[in-house]
Design a protein around this motif. Sequence first.
Motif, PDB file in Angstrom:
ATOM      1  N   SER A 300       0.749  -1.189   0.041  1.00  0.00           N
ATOM      2  CA  SER A 300       0.060  -0.087  -0.158  1.00  0.00           C
ATOM      3  C   SER A 300       1.018   1.260  -0.095  1.00  0.00           C
ATOM      4  O   SER A 300       1.871   1.177   0.533  1.00  0.00           O
ATOM      5  N   LEU A 313      -9.194  13.154  -5.255  1.00  0.00           N
ATOM      6  CA  LEU A 313      -8.523  12.157  -5.897  1.00  0.00           C
ATOM      7  C   LEU A 313      -9.446  11.694  -6.937  1.00  0.00           C
ATOM      8  O   LEU A 313     -10.464  10.883  -6.680  1.00  0.00           O
ATOM      9  N   VAL A 316      -6.943   6.826 -10.315  1.00  0.00           N
ATOM     10  CA  VAL A 316      -5.683   6.031 -10.212  1.00  0.00           C
ATOM     11  C   VAL A 316      -5.382   5.078 -11.174  1.00  0.00           C
ATOM     12  O   VAL A 316      -6.274   4.310 -11.778  1.00  0.00           O
ATOM     13  N   ALA A 326      -3.665  -0.890  -9.313  1.00  0.00           N
ATOM     14  CA  ALA A 326      -3.609  -0.027  -8.263  1.00  0.00           C
ATOM     15  C   ALA A 326      -5.180   0.281  -8.148  1.00  0.00           C
ATOM     16  O   ALA A 326      -6.044   0.666  -9.316  1.00  0.00           O
ATOM     17  N   THR A 327      -5.474   0.513  -7.005  1.00  0.00           N
ATOM     18  CA  THR A 327      -7.066   0.689  -6.531  1.00  0.00           C
ATOM     19  C   THR A 327      -7.213   1.693  -5.401  1.00  0.00           C
ATOM     20  O   THR A 327      -6.288   1.399  -4.567  1.00  0.00           O
ATOM     21  N   LEU A 328      -8.283   2.462  -5.392  1.00  0.00           N
ATOM     22  CA  LEU A 328      -8.401   3.276  -4.126  1.00  0.00           C
ATOM     23  C   LEU A 328      -9.293   2.298  -3.137  1.00  0.00           C
ATOM     24  O   LEU A 328     -10.009   1.241  -3.481  1.00  0.00           O
ATOM     25  N   GLU A 344      -5.305   4.730   1.879  1.00  0.00           N
ATOM     26  CA  GLU A 344      -4.205   3.785   1.585  1.00  0.00           C
ATOM     27  C   GLU A 344      -4.662   3.545   0.140  1.00  0.00           C
ATOM     28  O   GLU A 344      -5.767   2.885  -0.041  1.00  0.00           O
ATOM     29  N   VAL A 345      -3.651   3.488  -0.915  1.00  0.00           N
ATOM     30  CA  VAL A 345      -4.044   3.183  -2.276  1.00  0.00           C
ATOM     31  C   VAL A 345      -3.310   1.533  -2.283  1.00  0.00           C
ATOM     32  O   VAL A 345      -2.063   1.644  -2.133  1.00  0.00           O
ATOM     33  N   VAL A 361       2.630   4.828 -10.113  1.00  0.00           N
ATOM     34  CA  VAL A 361       1.210   4.857  -9.623  1.00  0.00           C
ATOM     35  C   VAL A 361       0.867   6.311  -9.967  1.00  0.00           C
ATOM     36  O   VAL A 361       1.483   7.372  -9.195  1.00  0.00           O
ATOM     37  N   LEU A 363      -1.826   9.359  -9.880  1.00  0.00           N
ATOM     38  CA  LEU A 363      -3.222  10.080  -9.404  1.00  0.00           C
ATOM     39  C   LEU A 363      -3.552  11.056  -9.945  1.00  0.00           C
ATOM     40  O   LEU A 363      -2.681  12.234 -10.066  1.00  0.00           O
TER      41      LEU A 363
END
Length: 667
Positions: A300, A313, A316, A326-328, A344-345, A361, A363
Amino acid sequence: MQPVVHIGAGAPGARIRWGPSPRAFGSGLALFALLAVGCSEPVPPTVTEPKPPGLESEPRWLTFKCVKPGCDETLDVTIRQVGARKLAIKRVVLSEPDRTEYSIESELSAPAIVNEQFKVSVRYRPIGGPVKGDVKLLVTYTDASPEEGEGRIPPGEVSVPLLRRLVGEPVLVASPARLVFGAVSPGESRSLPLTVSNAGSGNSSLVISAVDSDEPTIGAQALPALGLAPGSSTEVQMGYAPQAAAYSEARLLVRSAGDMVAPVEVLAVGTSLPDPTVAALPAEGLDFGRVEKGTQKRASIEVVNRGGAPLELESVRVVGNANLAATLPNEATSLTLAPLESVEVMVWLSSETSGDIDAYVELTTNDPSARLFSVPVVGMVTAPHAVAPGSIDFGKVPKGWVLTRPITVQNEGWGELEVKGLTLVLGSSDLFTLRSLPSLPLSLERHQKLGLEVEFRAEAMGPFQATLSVETNDPGGRFLEVPIRATGSTCAEGCPLENAVPSCVGNECSIASCESGWFDTDGEPENGCECSEIGNDPGSSCQEAHYLGEFPDDGTSQTFRGILPWKNDVDTVTFFAKDAFNWGADRYDVRISLASADPSIRLCVYWHETGNHLSECYLENENCPESRSFQRTGTGGGDDADYVVKIYREPGAAPTCKPYTLSVSNG
């Protein structure tokens, strides 16, 4: 044995020394005296100094076991007269009258005459955290006789320390672990309470001595004055006062007096930035390290809003590596972070293909200075791969010869290749032997290699085979096999030699002669004539010398390269150095230097003064410098000369095929 306590002026500092007690010591003396009757001289009696007259206490100090607020304990001390003179008690008091947790009650009210002894009761009732400072029971006295004279006892005082028995240990705790001051404009301030507790046991208290801060805008406003008993807590007010627009982060270290209690670290943050400001933790990005191919792993990245306005945000994604995603949180497509809030991503690594990870990553945010915010992601998906020659073929080897061939094992994969074994498999001919084996196990990083040799001894005629087995941690196959072949043959079949005319006299393969321009420097017929001449090979005589030409003193320079491929080989190089007429200066400066990786190659320089180059050689003025460097400067005019340079090898040195370079200049 019983411990004998030797007590100095201060009872709390008493030291215990192991030895016989007075009673045991006396019994021992008596027994010794009985045994010694009639055997030795009588033992004189031991004289003990009498105690000085006055008062003494029994015990010398009082130790209270009461440890918690609300408990109640009373201890007695006996004050005893020493000597025959009457004494008068002047007062029975505490050394610290304001210490209300202590109270005293005496059988004898001062002033009064002591009748041998009396008792004083001391009561201890703790009412809060332990207070600093020692307390003593003080009994002052004087001689009771109204008459002055010899033997009168001077005024004195008995001091009885009142000690609190320390049990358990203090434990310092601070909460919350993270203080968030929020957004505060420059020039303004905000305070928050930090709760500090003693989570220890017994009656061991602690006193807060300092709250250190590594950030000048954040610090403690005041410290508690009293100590903390076990189970108690207090609040320390912490302040944040920014003077300019900035994000502030402090590591607060809460310390107690002394060094017996571990300090506690608290993180405090605040911001005076007006705009949303994105940041990531760790600041250097995410490092997956080395991950084995086919292994899934996740990590993370903490994305933080360090600004004073909400941070949006909007999306991503991962750029640069197909193994990453990668996810929110909750797979949201967008979210908003309040000032100093974080999220935390999650980053997922599938490890489907091996290789270095060098990705980002990205954003999309509303931070005016980072609309597209990138966080580096690095690592490696490992899959080591061992590579070796497909086969080794010695070809036809004349009987009696011993040849070696090199074998290289290389890591062409990703990650660490561990070489565990190098062996010839069962069934391999014993005419093959592995040489120059490294110590195993041995690790190879990507593109690193190890080398070994396989030897074949042509002791018999016919074909022979072996198989080298290389054991590694290659996930594609633990064992790599290299076939090895050789044929023992007659001299006529196996003697063709490279760059040479072979000879089979006596059925032994040898070199009859080398082809033009080639030399057998190492004397090994197996590799033929391996050394090639560079250009024209000068001879040792003047007639066979290589002439470099005329060198006027205008900086003309030239180099010559050659080799000395056989024993006693000598190369001769000549040139003519011209000393031209120059107004006001003499630029004549002949320099000769020799360079070679073979330190046994040397040079000697000769010169003969002449106005023009001569075809004859005059070996005059010999100079053979150890440094392999020669210089001759002008004398003011008329220094024209022929130069002869002989390049040779030191006597007894083995010939090599290493070249030399001769450099010549003038002026």
